[in-house]
Structure formats: C-alpha cells, structure tokens
Design an enzyme around this catalytic site. Structure first.
Site, PDB file in Angstrom:
ATOM      1  N   GLY A 104      23.867  68.577  44.510  1.00  0.00           N
ATOM      2  CA  GLY A 104      22.753  69.173  43.785  1.00  0.00           C
ATOM      3  C   GLY A 104      23.193  70.147  42.713  1.00  0.00           C
ATOM      4  O   GLY A 104      24.368  70.484  42.568  1.00  0.00           O
TER       5      GLY A 104
ATOM      6  N   GLY B 183      24.038  73.230  41.596  1.00  0.00           N
ATOM      7  CA  GLY B 183      24.420  74.486  42.228  1.00  0.00           C
ATOM      8  C   GLY B 183      24.450  75.671  41.284  1.00  0.00           C
ATOM      9  O   GLY B 183      24.506  76.818  41.725  1.00  0.00           O
TER      10      GLY B 183
ATOM     11  N   LYS C   9      22.859  75.927  32.243  1.00  0.00           N
ATOM     12  CA  LYS C   9      23.964  75.767  33.186  1.00  0.00           C
ATOM     13  C   LYS C   9      24.762  77.062  33.221  1.00  0.00           C
ATOM     14  O   LYS C   9      25.198  77.559  32.184  1.00  0.00           O
ATOM     15  CB  LYS C   9      24.871  74.601  32.760  1.00  0.00           C
ATOM     16  CG  LYS C   9      26.021  74.339  33.726  1.00  0.00           C
ATOM     17  CD  LYS C   9      26.831  73.132  33.278  1.00  0.00           C
ATOM     18  CE  LYS C   9      28.004  72.850  34.202  1.00  0.00           C
ATOM     19  NZ  LYS C   9      28.797  71.688  33.765  1.00  0.00           N
TER      20      LYS C   9
ATOM     21  N   GLY D  67      27.048  80.388  41.335  1.00  0.00           N
ATOM     22  CA  GLY D  67      26.047  79.910  40.395  1.00  0.00           C
ATOM     23  C   GLY D  67      26.342  80.196  38.935  1.00  0.00           C
ATOM     24  O   GLY D  67      25.488  79.977  38.069  1.00  0.00           O
TER      25      GLY D  67
ATOM     26  N   ARG E 237      21.736  72.993  27.758  1.00  0.00           N
ATOM     27  CA  ARG E 237      21.995  71.552  27.715  1.00  0.00           C
ATOM     28  C   ARG E 237      20.686  70.771  27.579  1.00  0.00           C
ATOM     29  O   ARG E 237      19.627  71.207  28.041  1.00  0.00           O
ATOM     30  CB  ARG E 237      22.722  71.087  28.985  1.00  0.00           C
ATOM     31  CG  ARG E 237      23.996  71.845  29.288  1.00  0.00           C
ATOM     32  CD  ARG E 237      24.917  71.058  30.189  1.00  0.00           C
ATOM     33  NE  ARG E 237      24.333  70.723  31.481  1.00  0.00           N
ATOM     34  CZ  ARG E 237      24.974  69.982  32.414  1.00  0.00           C
ATOM     35  NH1 ARG E 237      26.185  69.529  32.156  1.00  0.00           N
ATOM     36  NH2 ARG E 237      24.408  69.725  33.569  1.00  0.00           N
TER      37      ARG E 237
ATOM     38  N   ASP F 238      28.106  61.358  41.477  1.00  0.00           N
ATOM     39  CA  ASP F 238      27.156  62.402  41.079  1.00  0.00           C
ATOM     40  C   ASP F 238      27.312  62.771  39.607  1.00  0.00           C
ATOM     41  O   ASP F 238      26.494  63.539  39.074  1.00  0.00           O
ATOM     42  CB  ASP F 238      27.302  63.648  41.958  1.00  0.00           C
ATOM     43  CG  ASP F 238      28.727  64.184  41.981  1.00  0.00           C
ATOM     44  OD1 ASP F 238      29.585  63.521  42.577  1.00  0.00           O
ATOM     45  OD2 ASP F 238      28.984  65.259  41.403  1.00  0.00           O
TER      46      ASP F 238
ATOM     47  N   ASP G 173      28.183  65.673  32.420  1.00  0.00           N
ATOM     48  CA  ASP G 173      28.988  66.700  33.089  1.00  0.00           C
ATOM     49  C   ASP G 173      30.447  66.687  32.622  1.00  0.00           C
ATOM     50  O   ASP G 173      31.302  66.017  33.196  1.00  0.00           O
ATOM     51  CB  ASP G 173      28.916  66.570  34.613  1.00  0.00           C
ATOM     52  CG  ASP G 173      27.596  67.084  35.163  1.00  0.00           C
ATOM     53  OD1 ASP G 173      26.799  67.628  34.378  1.00  0.00           O
ATOM     54  OD2 ASP G 173      27.357  66.938  36.366  1.00  0.00           O
TER      55      ASP G 173
END
Length: 548
Positions: free
Chosen positions: A122, A124, A145, A158, A215, A292, A302
């Site tokens: 997920g 994070g 992000k 985080g 993003r 992922d 990513d």
C-alpha cells in the site's frame, strides 16, 4: 521566475493563476470504491477496501520550491506557470494547503517482490489528494509522495528525501518527453525537516532533508491492486474494482461483455510489453520491477533505483540491493512476462473454466510478442522500417560488440544516425565520434558495417525513394534522430545536481529538467556542459541508492 512561457492565443484565459480559482472535482471517481474512513487508527492490515482515508502530514520548517514542470502545470493542471512563484503553491505541494474538493486517501495493494509474495503493502508515504478534470476533459489523480504516514506505512516514517524526489521528478518528465508512457511529476519542495536514511543499507545512516513530490497519473492502480484482493478472498471487491478499471480506462470494453476480463487482461499484457520494449530501446532499467510497481494502464510507475545504462551491458543492474541481478536490463522482458502471469492468477477467480483456458493461451503468446516488439524497436534505432531475414542477428551482433567494447548505449545510436553509411568505414570520420570510435575497435566492426550498409541498400529499394539515394539517406537520418535521444538523465548528472541541491543550489536540477524537455534536439548549452560527452571515470563506479 522559473519559466518564460509563450501561451497560445486564448490559452491565458484558461490557465488558473492561483489556487482560489483552481479546484479539485467535488466528487472524485474513487469514492465509488470501498474506502476505510476510520483514518484515526493506524493498522497493519485492512480488508475489503481499496483505499483508506487519511490526512497528509505537511512539511514544516523553511519550505521552498526545488523545481517544477512547466509542461505538466500548463497541459495537465491548467495552471499558469507563474503560480510556482506564490507561497500558496509551495504550501500546496508541501501538504499544508489543500485546494477545495480535496479528499485525501491512501491506496491499498499487495505485491510480489523479487518473485515472492509479501502480502499487503500500500501507499506508505503517498496520498492521493483529489482528482482534476482539465480543459481537455482528461481526468487526473493528484498525489503527494513523502506526505506522511498512512495505514500502510508499517514501521516507516512516511517521508521521502530530497535525493529520491529529484530523481523521480527528472526521470518521469524525461520519460514523457522521450515518448514513454509514464506517470508525471509537477513539482518538488524541500524543507529543513530531517529524516534518517541508510542510503545503501550498509550500516551508515545519515540525516537527509525531507521532501515532497507532486505526482500525476490518470490511474495509480497496479497489478498488486488486484493481487491483494484475490489473495485475501475479497472477490466482491475484486470484481467491483476490475469493473471500475474497465469503465474508466478501457472504454472499448463494455461492462455487458461476458469476456470483458479476458479482453482487459490482453490489453494490459500487451501495453506492458510495449512499455518494456521502449525501456529496452532506451537502455532504461527500472530497478525494482515488483508487481506492486506494474501499472494497470501500462505506465512506467514508481522511480526508485532506476538507471539509464552508460557503457552497454545487458547485465546492468540499477538497484544496489539486487545482488542476483533479477531486474537487470536484459532480464526485464522476462520479468514483465512473469509479472503478467501473476496478474492472470489474480483474475482467475472471476473467470469461467473456458475463459481460464483462453487466458492460458494468451500467456503462451507473450514471449514471442515481446521479442518481436523489441526487435522492431531496435530496427527503428538503426533506421530500418521493414523486418527482413537476418535482422535479428544484425541487431544482436551490434549489441554484442557494444558490450565487448564498452561503447556508450545512448551515444552510439545517436552517432550512427549522424554518420552517413559510407562514413562508417572512414577512420577520419570515426575519430570524431568518441563512442563509435570505441565500437570500431572491435574486430568484427568492418564486417558488421558491410552487412548494415547492404541492409540499408535493400531498404532503399523497397521505398519510394529508391531512385534517390540522397532522399533515402535524409529519411534514414530523420527517422533515427527521432528515436535516438541526444540526452537521457544519466545517474552521474543526477548525482551532481543532487549534491548541489543538498546545498540549496537548485540550478543544475532545473537545468536538467529544461534539457530533458527536448531530448532529441542538440542543445548548445547542454553540449558545453558535457551532457553527451564521455562520462567521467567515477561515473562508472557510482552506486544507485536503494533507500528513499
């Protein structure tokens, strides 16, 4: 001011100069999916939801703008680029001021990492804060992000660091301008807030400054978005999510079609293989091709320990943590096919037995499709349009010589475009091209040049320019320079820009961002700064960080 902008007639009236006039959609589409609203409770595992509602934790202490993408601001967000000079924009990217209509959520997904199922992952440290429909009627999801913990943070803080945000900002915008499907990045901010990172997981942690990147994507769904639901037996939510993805992102597939899941899978599979073919053609290594990190809409997603290969090496590994080279440059096509297989497994609970057989048949065709797509990509790079017998050997021999001589991947193809075929046998002309000069030291160079020139002659005969060698040569050069960039964001260039940025000098970061907006055009200032020169010796020893 960061930009000097030429606006099209009438455009200025459509671009928003401030965040009072700019706002999110009041009802984002993702509210149609299950959202866990108990955002005060930080959990390790949740069930039967796609999102968790959670508020970003803004950056504190001396926040300033590092860089911004004029193209993303104007053509995606409908923002006047001068908005970046305002404090409210900086606070927006920092998570301190969310525009009207914001509904922050974190996405729940799982994934296979290094071939092993690791369960729930997920967002994070990322928050989708809302959706925006621009003047072209395209819906975009806006994400921060590095904006604090979520229910999926596990033991992490985080946060993202300046180093990783700059890398993603430059890479995603470069990939867009290189013609590769990708998520986008609009801006990066940094603060004096510090976090601790062990850059190479080598037992040497150090303090780095916290940063946030803004993003953009039309969808943040990944293969792992479906895997987590299938693995957990959450089949009702799985069906709901897949139907949602079809409705929003595959308009040619109707929800009344009994074979809609098969058709969606086939489109995702082929888009993913088209994507990896583009990566191979640019020498781009993702570095962390877990399920992922695989987009359901076929975008590069990513940017962690990525890298563009310098001296060509099919075994190039961009991730210092990938000791076995699972995600090496030359292995990426096989890994993507394997990942597609995991997506197929996630969809199987929604399929009848006959549909599962159809799915298996599609899977069996993917290796051949991918191989042909990559060959097509490389033929374009050497100026050939039509595939003939022997072309695969021609490409393989070129790459083999490049690997054995250490020729630069990006510059070799560009210099091949700049030389006329007869000049490839001229020592004088070759001496002017540093990467071709290195390649020409191979004992098979002369033989390969003869085969290449013969192949070009056959191509000329097949074209309408058969009676005009000059016209065909002009077309060959135009075709090659349109697919072989002069500039890519090399790791040593990024490293130099990051070193300066960590001292609050953002000039090199902004210049890199400017250069990669026109990667196929020779830019005098970029040449002066050595962007296409042979990389310095230390560049070949530069390790790519795993932590961010």
């Amino acid at each position: 001011m960061f930009f000097t902008t030429m606006k099209m007639e009438g455009e200025s009236t459509q671009l928003k100069p401030n965040l009072t006039e700019w706002r999110f959609c009041l009802y984002p589409k993702y509210i149609l999916l299950p959202i866990d609203e108990n955002h005060d409770q930080v959990k390790n595992n949740v069930k039967n939801v796609v999102y968790s509602e959670v508020t970003p934790r803004p950056l504190e202490r001396n926040i300033r703008l590092v860089c911004a993408s004029e193209d993303a601001l104007i053509n995606i967000l409908d923002m006047d680029p001068n908005i970046v000079n305002s404090q409210e924009f900086v606070e927006f990217v920092a998570g301190r001021k969310l525009p009207y209509g914001a509904l922050p959520v974190a996405h729940r997904y799982g994934g296979h990492q290094y071939g092993l199922w690791v369960g729930q992952l997920g967002d994070g440290r990322a928050h989708i804060i809302g959706e925006y429909v621009n003047r072209l009627s395209r819906r975009w999801q806006i994400q921060l992000k590095g904006s604090g913990q979520t229910p999926y943070s596990r033991l992490y803080d985080g946060r993202a660091v300046l180093r990783s945000c700059i890398r993603e900002m430059i890479a995603s915008e470069a990939m867009y301008h290189l013609g590769v499907p990708t998520t986008r990045a609009a801006a990066v901010v940094v603060s004096d807030e510090s976090v601790v990172r062990d850059m190479y997981f080598a037992g040497s942690p150090r303090r780095e400054r916290a940063s946030i990147i803004l993003r953009l994507s039309q969808s943040w769904f990944r293969f792992g978005s479906l895997e987590i639901l299938a693995r957990g037996g959450e089949l009702g939510v799985l069906r709901q999510l897949v139907d949602f993805v079809i409705k929003e992102h595959f308009p040619d597939i109707h929800l009344t079609d009994d074979n809609r899941y098969i058709r969606m899978f086939s489109e995702i599979a082929h888009k993913s293989l088209d994507l990896v073919a583009k990566w191979q053609g640019l020498g781009f290594t993702h570095g962390l091709l877990n399920t992922d990190n695989m987009s359901l809409i076929g975008e590069t997603l990513d940017y962690g320990p990525f890298g563009f290969v310098d001296s060509y090496d099919s075994g190039f590994v961009a991730n210092c943590f990938d000791g076995e080279g699972r995600y090496a440059l030359g292995k990426q096509p096989d890994v993507v096919v394997w990942n597609i297989g995991q997506l197929a497994i996630a969809l199987e609970p929604l399929l009848t037995s006959s549909q599962q057989s159809h799915l298996s048949h599609i899977l069996k065709t993917l290796d051949t499709y991918c191989k042909n797509k990559i060959l097509e990509t490389f033929l374009m790079k050497i100026g050939l349009k039509k595939e003939r017998w022997g072309d695969e050997e021609l490409v393989e021999k070129l790459l083999d010589m490049m690997q054995q001589t250490g020729a630069d991947f990006t510059v070799t193809f560009r210099q091949l475009a700049e030389l006329q075929p007869h000049e490839l046998s001229s020592e004088l002309k070759i001496a002017e091209k540093w990467s071709i000069k290195r390649l020409a030291s191979h004992s098979c160079w002369g033989c390969w040049v003869d085969q290449y020139r013969s192949r070009l002659d056959k191509e000329a005969v097949d074209t309408s320019n058969a009676n005009s060698a000059g016209l065909f040569e002009d077309e060959r050069k135009r075709r090659m320079t349109s697919v072989n960039p002069a500039y890519v964001p090399r790791n040593w260039l990024l490293h130099e820009a990051i070193v300066d940025a960590e001292k609050d000098d953002f000039e090199k970061v902004r210049f890199l961002l400017q250069v990669i907006q026109n990667p196929f055009e020779i830019q005098p200032e970029a040449e002066i700064r050595g962007f296409s020169s042979q990389p310095p010796i230390w560049a070949y020893e530069l390790k790519i960080s795993c932590s961010s």
